[in-house]
Motif scaffolding. Structure first.
Motif, PDB file in Angstrom:
ATOM      1  N   GLU A  83       6.722  -1.459  16.036  1.00 36.64           N
ATOM      2  CA  GLU A  83       5.932  -0.383  15.430  1.00 36.64           C
ATOM      3  C   GLU A  83       6.797   0.494  14.527  1.00 36.64           C
ATOM      4  O   GLU A  83       6.397   0.869  13.417  1.00 36.64           O
ATOM      5  CB  GLU A  83       5.280   0.463  16.513  1.00 36.64           C
ATOM      6  N   GLN A  84       8.016   0.819  14.983  1.00 34.88           N
ATOM      7  CA  GLN A  84       8.919   1.655  14.179  1.00 34.88           C
ATOM      8  C   GLN A  84       9.315   0.954  12.877  1.00 34.88           C
ATOM      9  O   GLN A  84       9.477   1.598  11.838  1.00 34.88           O
ATOM     10  CB  GLN A  84      10.168   1.999  14.987  1.00 34.88           C
ATOM     11  N   THR A  85       9.463  -0.371  12.940  1.00 34.23           N
ATOM     12  CA  THR A  85       9.802  -1.134  11.738  1.00 34.23           C
ATOM     13  C   THR A  85       8.697  -1.015  10.700  1.00 34.23           C
ATOM     14  O   THR A  85       8.959  -0.837   9.512  1.00 34.23           O
ATOM     15  CB  THR A  85      10.029  -2.622  12.088  1.00 34.23           C
ATOM     16  N   ILE A  86       7.456  -1.107  11.162  1.00 34.75           N
ATOM     17  CA  ILE A  86       6.326  -0.960  10.243  1.00 34.75           C
ATOM     18  C   ILE A  86       6.303   0.439   9.623  1.00 34.75           C
ATOM     19  O   ILE A  86       6.180   0.597   8.408  1.00 34.75           O
ATOM     20  CB  ILE A  86       4.993  -1.221  10.984  1.00 34.75           C
ATOM     21  N   ILE A 138       1.390   6.359   2.534  1.00 40.66           N
ATOM     22  CA  ILE A 138       0.348   6.591   3.539  1.00 40.66           C
ATOM     23  C   ILE A 138       0.978   6.797   4.923  1.00 40.66           C
ATOM     24  O   ILE A 138       0.502   7.597   5.728  1.00 40.66           O
ATOM     25  CB  ILE A 138      -0.666   5.422   3.563  1.00 40.66           C
ATOM     26  N   LEU A 139       2.079   6.075   5.166  1.00 39.42           N
ATOM     27  CA  LEU A 139       2.769   6.229   6.443  1.00 39.42           C
ATOM     28  C   LEU A 139       3.314   7.646   6.594  1.00 39.42           C
ATOM     29  O   LEU A 139       3.313   8.209   7.693  1.00 39.42           O
ATOM     30  CB  LEU A 139       3.905   5.215   6.551  1.00 39.42           C
ATOM     31  N   LYS A 140       3.779   8.203   5.492  1.00 43.17           N
ATOM     32  CA  LYS A 140       4.297   9.582   5.536  1.00 43.17           C
ATOM     33  C   LYS A 140       3.167  10.573   5.839  1.00 43.17           C
ATOM     34  O   LYS A 140       3.366  11.560   6.548  1.00 43.17           O
ATOM     35  CB  LYS A 140       4.959   9.942   4.204  1.00 43.17           C
ATOM     36  N   ILE A 141       1.973  10.290   5.309  1.00 42.67           N
ATOM     37  CA  ILE A 141       0.801  11.144   5.570  1.00 42.67           C
ATOM     38  C   ILE A 141       0.432  11.096   7.050  1.00 42.67           C
ATOM     39  O   ILE A 141       0.156  12.119   7.683  1.00 42.67           O
ATOM     40  CB  ILE A 141      -0.381  10.698   4.684  1.00 42.67           C
ATOM     41  N   LEU A 161       3.240  -7.265   3.655  1.00 42.50           N
ATOM     42  CA  LEU A 161       1.813  -7.150   3.363  1.00 42.50           C
ATOM     43  C   LEU A 161       1.346  -5.697   3.424  1.00 42.50           C
ATOM     44  O   LEU A 161       0.525  -5.255   2.615  1.00 42.50           O
ATOM     45  CB  LEU A 161       1.006  -7.997   4.346  1.00 42.50           C
ATOM     46  N   LEU A 162       1.882  -4.943   4.390  1.00 42.03           N
ATOM     47  CA  LEU A 162       1.396  -3.588   4.633  1.00 42.03           C
ATOM     48  C   LEU A 162       1.981  -2.546   3.684  1.00 42.03           C
ATOM     49  O   LEU A 162       1.480  -1.429   3.628  1.00 42.03           O
ATOM     50  CB  LEU A 162       1.699  -3.190   6.085  1.00 42.03           C
ATOM     51  N   THR A 163       3.012  -2.906   2.948  1.00 42.88           N
ATOM     52  CA  THR A 163       3.533  -1.960   1.951  1.00 42.88           C
ATOM     53  C   THR A 163       2.637  -1.922   0.714  1.00 42.88           C
ATOM     54  O   THR A 163       2.889  -1.133  -0.205  1.00 42.88           O
ATOM     55  CB  THR A 163       4.963  -2.340   1.522  1.00 42.88           C
ATOM     56  N   THR A 164       1.612  -2.773   0.675  1.00 38.67           N
ATOM     57  CA  THR A 164       0.653  -2.859  -0.447  1.00 38.67           C
ATOM     58  C   THR A 164       1.366  -2.827  -1.802  1.00 38.67           C
ATOM     59  O   THR A 164       1.164  -1.909  -2.596  1.00 38.67           O
ATOM     60  CB  THR A 164      -0.403  -1.732  -0.374  1.00 38.67           C
ATOM     61  N   PRO A 165       2.216  -3.843  -2.047  1.00 42.76           N
ATOM     62  CA  PRO A 165       2.995  -3.841  -3.295  1.00 42.76           C
ATOM     63  C   PRO A 165       2.147  -4.275  -4.490  1.00 42.76           C
ATOM     64  O   PRO A 165       1.103  -4.913  -4.337  1.00 42.76           O
ATOM     65  CB  PRO A 165       4.082  -4.881  -3.014  1.00 42.76           C
TER      66      PRO A 165
END
Length: 623
Positions: free
Chosen positions: A84-87, A94-97, A166-170
Motif C-alpha cells: 500500500e505504501q508503495t502505491i 490525487i494521492l497527495k489530496i 497503471l495507477l500513476t495515470t501517465p
C-alpha cells in the motif's frame, strides 16, 4: 498530438554498437510494439526514452509537461515499504489530496483545513481512486496490502510495479515485457483494460497474441534500420515479409548491374572525363547495394536424444500440501511416449510444485512417482542460468566437455555449438553477467538441450526470448520426438506446441483438457454461455409449468421442494447481483475483498447446486 520525438540517437557499449542515428515519434493514442532481436538494444532504447539512460548522440524531445511511467523488466522498489505504501508513494497528485484529507480527519478541530481537504476530494473525484487501486491489486493477486516489498517474490514485485505504473495515470506508458510473471487470466484482463481505456503505449513484448490484440503500430529495428508498420502484429508480419522479398530482388538487380559496371571500370583508361567520373561515383554506390547482406542467422537446435522405453513417468495417488493449501490430492496419471502437455492455471495453484515433484526436487506427502529407467529429464526452470562471477560464455559450455555428441556419431566443438545459438566467436568470450536477458535465456536453453534429454520440461521458456528465437524453438519442439511438458503464459506458443492441457484450478483440482489453450478458452466461454442460457431456460420452464394444467408427477414433498427452490434461487440471484455491484462501489480493503470474494463464490455454488436440483425435479415432472 506529438508526445515525444527521438532524433538521431545512437548507443554503444565499448566496441559493440547497438544502434546508430535512429529517429521516430510517439503520438497520443498510439499503442506501439517495439520488435527487435535479442542483444540489439531494446531495453537500452526504452531506458533512454524513459530518461533512465542517455544516448551517445542525438536527443529525445518531450512535449512540455509530459507524464511518463516506465515498467522495467526488473523493478527497483523500496524493500522497506508495504504494498500500500508503495502505491501511495508514487508521484500522483490525487494521492497527495487523499493524504491531506486523511490528515484532516485525524485533526477534526481544524474545521477549515477539513473543509478544504473535503472540497479537494470532491473536485478531483478522489473518492474513486482507492477503490480503483484495490481492484487493480486484486486482479494482479496482490491482496495483502500490508506485505513488505522485501518479502515479495520476483513475480509479485513485477505485478506491483505494473499496478503502480497503471495507477500513476501517465500520458505515456513504457513497458518492458509487461506479461512476464502474469498468469493467463491477468494477461487477458490487461488486454481488455488497454482496449477500453485510452492509454498511449510503447512496449517490448514477446507475447504475439498481446501484440496482435493491443498494438495499432509495430516499430521494428532490423539491421540497424527502423521500420514502421501502421497496423497490428499480423499486418506487420505480412508487410515485413514483402519488404524482405523486395530487398532481395533489389539486391539481385544491383549485383547484375555491379558486374556490368565492374567490367566497364576495368576497361577504362587512367585519364577519365568528367562524365566518366560521375559514373565512377555511381559505381561505388552500386557496389555497396550489391554487397548488402541480411544477417538472418537463426538458432540451430539439434539433439542426440536417447531412446525412451515403454515406461515413462507414472503418478500413483500423489498428494502434496503446503500447510492448509492443497496442491495435489491422490493425483493419478501415466505419461506416454511422445506426449505433449501444457500446464495452465492461476499463480499459486501449484504448477511449478508439480514439476518439482515430477523431477524429484520436491517429495510428495503421500503416493509415489515412478520414473522409467530410460527417461532423461531436461528441465528449463524460471530461475534461468546460474551466473558465476567472472565466468565467460564459452566456459559455461566447456563444463559439459570440449566436444559435444550429435546424431549419427557426429560431434561438435563447444565453440561451434555456441555459434549455432548465435554467439559469435567474439561474444563467446564475453562475461555471462554482461549478456542481455534474452541472451542469457538462449545460453540457458543451450545448456538444457546439450544434455540430450528425452523428456523436456519447460517452465516459462518464452520469457525474454525474441520472436525470431521463439519461432525456431517452436519448430524444434514440433519435431521433438520425446515427451514435452510446458508451463507458459504465452498463448500463441501453447496453441502451436501442445496437444492437451493440465488445468490447475486450485485446491488440488487438476483437469485433463483435450485441446490447446484457444480450445480451452472457447470451451470455458461456451460454459458461461450455457449457464446463462440454462438460467433463461429455467425461467421459461418455470413459467410454462405454472401455465400448464397437466397433473404433477412429483410426490407431495418433492412438489413442496420444487416450489421452494424457485423462491430460493431467485433470492440467491438477487444476492449475487447486489454483491457483485458492491465490488465496484464499496471502499473495501484487501482483506474485505478476500472475504467478500469467498462469500460471492459460496452464493454462486449454492445457485448451481439448487438449479441442478430444480432441473432434476423439472425433468421428473415432464416425464
Amino acid at each position: 498530438m506529438n508526445y515525444l520525438s527521438v532524433e538521431n540517437i545512437s548507443k554503444s557499449f565499448g566496441m559493440r554498437v547497438l544502434f546508430e542515428n535512429i529517429s521516430f515519434g510517439i503520438n497520443e493514442g498510439q499503442k506501439i510494439g517495439f520488435v527487435a532481436k535479442n542483444g540489439t538494444g531494446k531495453t537500452s532504447l526504452l531506458n533512454i526514452i524513459a530518461g533512465n539512460d542517455k544516448a551517445d548522440t542525438g536527443n529525445v524531445v518531450f512535449r512540455k509537461g509530459l507524464k511518463i511511467s516506465y515498467l522495467p523488466q526488473e523493478p527497483d522498489l523500496n524493500p522497506e515499504l508495504t504494498v500500500e505504501q508503495t502505491i501511495f508513494s508514487s508521484d500522483n497528485p490525487i494521492l497527495k489530496i487523499i493524504e491531506r484529507y486523511e490528515h484532516a480527519i485525524e485533526n477534526p478541530n481544524d474545521s477549515e483545513a477539513y473543509q478544504k481537504a473535503f472540497d479537494d476530494m470532491e473536485a478531483h473525484q478522489a473518492w474513486d481512486f482507492e477503490t480503483r487501486y484495490k481492484q487493480i491489486l486484486f486482479k494482479l493477486k496482490l491482496e495483502d496490502l500490508h506485505a513488505k516489498v522485501g518479502k515479495l517474490s520476483g513475480g509479485q514485485k513485477k505485478r506491483l510495479a505494473l499496478a503502480n505504473a497503471l495507477l500513476t495515470t501517465p500520458d505515456l506508458l513504457i513497458m518492458d515485457e509487461p506479461t512476464n510473471h502474469l498468469d493467463l487470466e491477468m494477461i487477458e484482463w490487461l488486454e481488455n483494460l488497454f482496449a477500453k481505456e485510452n492509454f498511449t503505449l510503447f512496449m517490448v513484448t514477446h507475447d504475439r497474441y498481446f501484440l496482435e490484440r493491443v498494438c495499432n503500430e509495430i516499430v521494428e529495428l532490423d539491421e540497424g534500420v527502423l521500420y514502421n508498420y501502421k497496423g497490428n502484429y499480423s499486418y506487420y508480419l505480412e508487410k515485413r515479409d514483402a519488404r524482405i522479398e523486395n530487398e532481395a530482388t533489389e539486391t539481385g538487380k544491383a549485383k547484375q548491374l555491379f558486374k556490368k559496371e565492374l567490367d566497364w571500370m576495368r576497361r577504362q583508361p587512367k585519364a577519365r572525363t568528367t562524365k566518366s567520373k560521375s559514373r565512377i561515383d555511381d559505381f561505388h554506390d552500386i557496389k555497396e547495394r550489391a554487397s548488402k547482406r541480411r544477417n538472418d542467422h537463426q538458432v540451430q537446435l539439434e539433439l542426440n536424444m536417447e531412446r525412451m522405453g515403454t515406461k515413462v513417468v507414472e503418478f500413483h495417488s500423489v498428494s502434496k500440501s503446503f500447510g492448509e493449501k492443497k496442491i495435489l490430492d491422490k493425483f493419478e496419471y501415466n505419461f506416454n511416449r511422445g506426449e505433449r502437455v501444457g500446464i495452465i492455471g492461476k499463480n499459486g495453484t501449484g504448477k511449478s510444485s508439480f514439476l518439482n515433484i515430477l523431477t524429484g526436487a520436491l517429495k510428495p506427502d503421500s503416493g509415489k512417482v515412478v520414473i522409467g529407467e530410460t527417461v532423461k529429464f531436461g528441465y528449463y526452470t524460471q530461475a534461468g542460468i546460474n551466473i558465476k562471477e567472472g565466468q565467460k560464455v564459452i566456459d559455461v559450455i566447456r563444463e559439459f566437455g570440449e566436444y559435444i555428441p550429435l546424431k549419427k556419431g557426429r560431434q561438435i566443438s563447444a565453440s561451434q555449438l555456441l555459434e549455432r545459438f548465435l554467439f559469435d566467436p567474439k561474444k563467446q568470450y564475453d562475461y555471462v553477467e554482461k549478456l542481455s536477458g534474452g541472451e542469457r535465456k538462449r545460453l540457458y536453453l543451450c545448456t538444457v538441450l546439450i544434455k540430450n534429454p528425452n523428456f523436456l520440461i519447460l517452465d516459462e521458456p518464452t520469457n525474454d526470448l525474441d520472436i525470431v528465437t521463439l519461432n525456431v524453438l517452436e519448430s524444434f519442439l514440433l519435431d521433438f520426438p520425446g515427451c514435452l511438458l510446458v508451463v507458459s503464459h504465452d498463448r500463441y506458443f501453447m496453441d502451436k506446441i501442445v496437444d492437451h492441457l493440465f488445468v490447475f484450478r486450485g485446491n488440488a483440482e487438476v483437469e485433463d483438457f483435450p485441446g490447446n489453450y484457444s480450445d480451452f478458452r472457447t470451451y470455458e466461454d461456451s460454459n458461461i454461455q450455457e449457464k446463462r442460457e440454462a438460467s433463461e431456460a429455467a425461467t421459461k420452464v418455470k413459467k410454462d409449468w405454472k401455465q400448464s394444467s397437466s397433473p404433477a408427477k412429483l410426490t407431495y414433498n418433492e412438489q413442496k421442494e420444487y416450489n421452494k427452490l424457485e423462491k430460493e434461487i431467485a433470492n440467491l440471484e438477487n444476492r449475487r447481483e447486489t454483491l457483485q455491484n458492491k465490488f465496484a462501489t464499496e471502499n473495501w480493503d484487501g482483506e474485505e475483498i478476500d472475504k467478500q470474494s469467498i462469500k460471492l463464490q459460496e452464493i454462486i455454488d449454492e445457485i448451481d447446486k439448487k438449479t441442478e436440483r430444480w432441473f432434476e425435479l423439472s425433468a421428473k415432472l415432464e416425464s
